[in-house]
Enzyme design. Sequence first.
Site, mmCIF file in Angstrom:
data_model
loop_
_atom_site.group_PDB
_atom_site.id
_atom_site.type_symbol
_atom_site.label_atom_id
_atom_site.label_comp_id
_atom_site.label_asym_id
_atom_site.label_seq_id
_atom_site.Cartn_x
_atom_site.Cartn_y
_atom_site.Cartn_z
ATOM 1 N N LYS A 53 0.845 -1.203 0.000
ATOM 2 C CA LYS A 53 0.000 0.000 0.000
ATOM 3 C C LYS A 53 0.874 1.244 0.000
ATOM 4 O O LYS A 53 0.653 2.177 -0.782
ATOM 5 C CB LYS A 53 -0.940 -0.011 1.225
ATOM 6 C CG LYS A 53 -2.104 -0.997 1.088
ATOM 7 C CD LYS A 53 -2.902 -1.163 2.383
ATOM 8 C CE LYS A 53 -4.011 -2.200 2.175
ATOM 9 N NZ LYS A 53 -4.790 -2.506 3.393
ATOM 10 N N GLN A 97 -4.982 -1.169 9.517
ATOM 11 C CA GLN A 97 -4.944 -2.499 8.921
ATOM 12 C C GLN A 97 -5.549 -3.520 9.889
ATOM 13 O O GLN A 97 -5.205 -3.558 11.073
ATOM 14 C CB GLN A 97 -3.498 -2.880 8.577
ATOM 15 C CG GLN A 97 -3.352 -4.203 7.858
ATOM 16 C CD GLN A 97 -3.955 -4.205 6.458
ATOM 17 O OE1 GLN A 97 -4.040 -3.171 5.797
ATOM 18 N NE2 GLN A 97 -4.390 -5.368 6.011
ATOM 19 N N ASP A 120 -11.260 3.534 4.345
ATOM 20 C CA ASP A 120 -11.847 2.200 4.162
ATOM 21 C C ASP A 120 -13.375 2.219 4.178
ATOM 22 O O ASP A 120 -14.009 1.221 3.834
ATOM 23 C CB ASP A 120 -11.388 1.271 5.296
ATOM 24 C CG ASP A 120 -10.170 0.434 4.929
ATOM 25 O OD1 ASP A 120 -10.068 0.024 3.763
ATOM 26 O OD2 ASP A 120 -9.338 0.191 5.817
HETATM 27 N N1 GUN Z 1 -7.537 -6.436 6.126
HETATM 28 C C1 GUN Z 1 -7.917 -7.185 5.069
HETATM 29 N N2 GUN Z 1 -8.523 -6.398 4.151
HETATM 30 C C2 GUN Z 1 -8.514 -5.141 4.630
HETATM 31 C C3 GUN Z 1 -8.984 -3.884 4.135
HETATM 32 O O1 GUN Z 1 -9.549 -3.761 3.044
HETATM 33 N N3 GUN Z 1 -8.767 -2.824 4.937
HETATM 34 C C4 GUN Z 1 -8.157 -2.937 6.141
HETATM 35 N N4 GUN Z 1 -8.018 -1.842 6.857
HETATM 36 N N5 GUN Z 1 -7.720 -4.077 6.632
HETATM 37 C C5 GUN Z 1 -7.892 -5.173 5.872
#
Ligand code: GUN
Length: 306
Positions: A53, A97, A120
């Site tokens: 990311k 995350q 998100d």
């Molecule tokens: N863990 C697995 N997928 C995601 C996601 O799309 N966002 C976040 N913040 N954590 C994750």
Amino acid sequence: MTATILDGAKVAADIRRETAESVAELAARGAIPGLSVIVAGEDPASQVYVRNKEKLAREAGIRAETLRFPATVTEAMLLAEIGRLNAAPEVDAILVQLPLPGGIATSRVLEAIDPAKDVDGFHPLNVGRLVQGKRAPVPCTPAGIMELLKRESVPLRGTRAVVLGRSDIVGKPMATLLTKADATVTVAHSKTRDLPALCAEADLLVAAIGRPAFVTADFIGEGAVVIDVGINRIDTIEEVLRCFPGDEAKAAAFAAKGSLLVGDVHPADVKLRASRYTPVPGGVGPLTIALLLANTVDLCRARRGL
Ligand code: GUN
């Protein structure tokens, strides 16, 4: 049926290129979009995700930082960090995350994020706004899937869609978005009666149940479009032989590495039954990150009135 691949990696690269152009325009006006990622603990998959990311965000010109905390971090420490990021004018987007280490209340952490910086779209206010069809950040994985379906001209209006899995991150928002796109949506899960037969009625099947190669030929209607959200690590020879029968390249990779990645959909079966499908890797995964970057730009514009 000879299935063709829905090339998520290519669409994701297109979206990242478009996002980089938007970032350059914003930067020329003095507004560099800022993304802060919080990761707590040592979950190896999470470490890989956040590295990617940050790297791809920087490549698009976004000001990106990763804030790492040990598994022993307290909820109070995370809340304090989020408070600091909420108040920081250069931060447009905050991502925590998941999963968080045990003992930390995920919902309290997510609810601490300023909804205007909630990249998100996991804050209850934004979830509610999305369900009501109002402007809201859309969770990155379902948003990426919708973008793929649009760009690949997969018809949705009036079609039958089955979403397999009911998580807050994928299943629930996916069902909301497909409903908004005029599909008739069924949310199925591990307790659903006659699950294979139900899934086999779908024109569009989105598998997000988190079990390796769970969706076998009996789940897939002839000619269905199949989207595989799963990323599962398998580490026994029995699983490798079940998932990749007769595939010598995979057997060699397993011998070298001791594990392999497989989606929620059986990779050989889907080719026999589907019309189009997303592969693992190279399908949904890259789209999730591309939409994270696009969401960051959207939040930057909205927050700064640009
Ligand atoms: N863990 C697995 N997928 C995601 C996601 O799309 N966002 C976040 N913040 N954590 C994750």
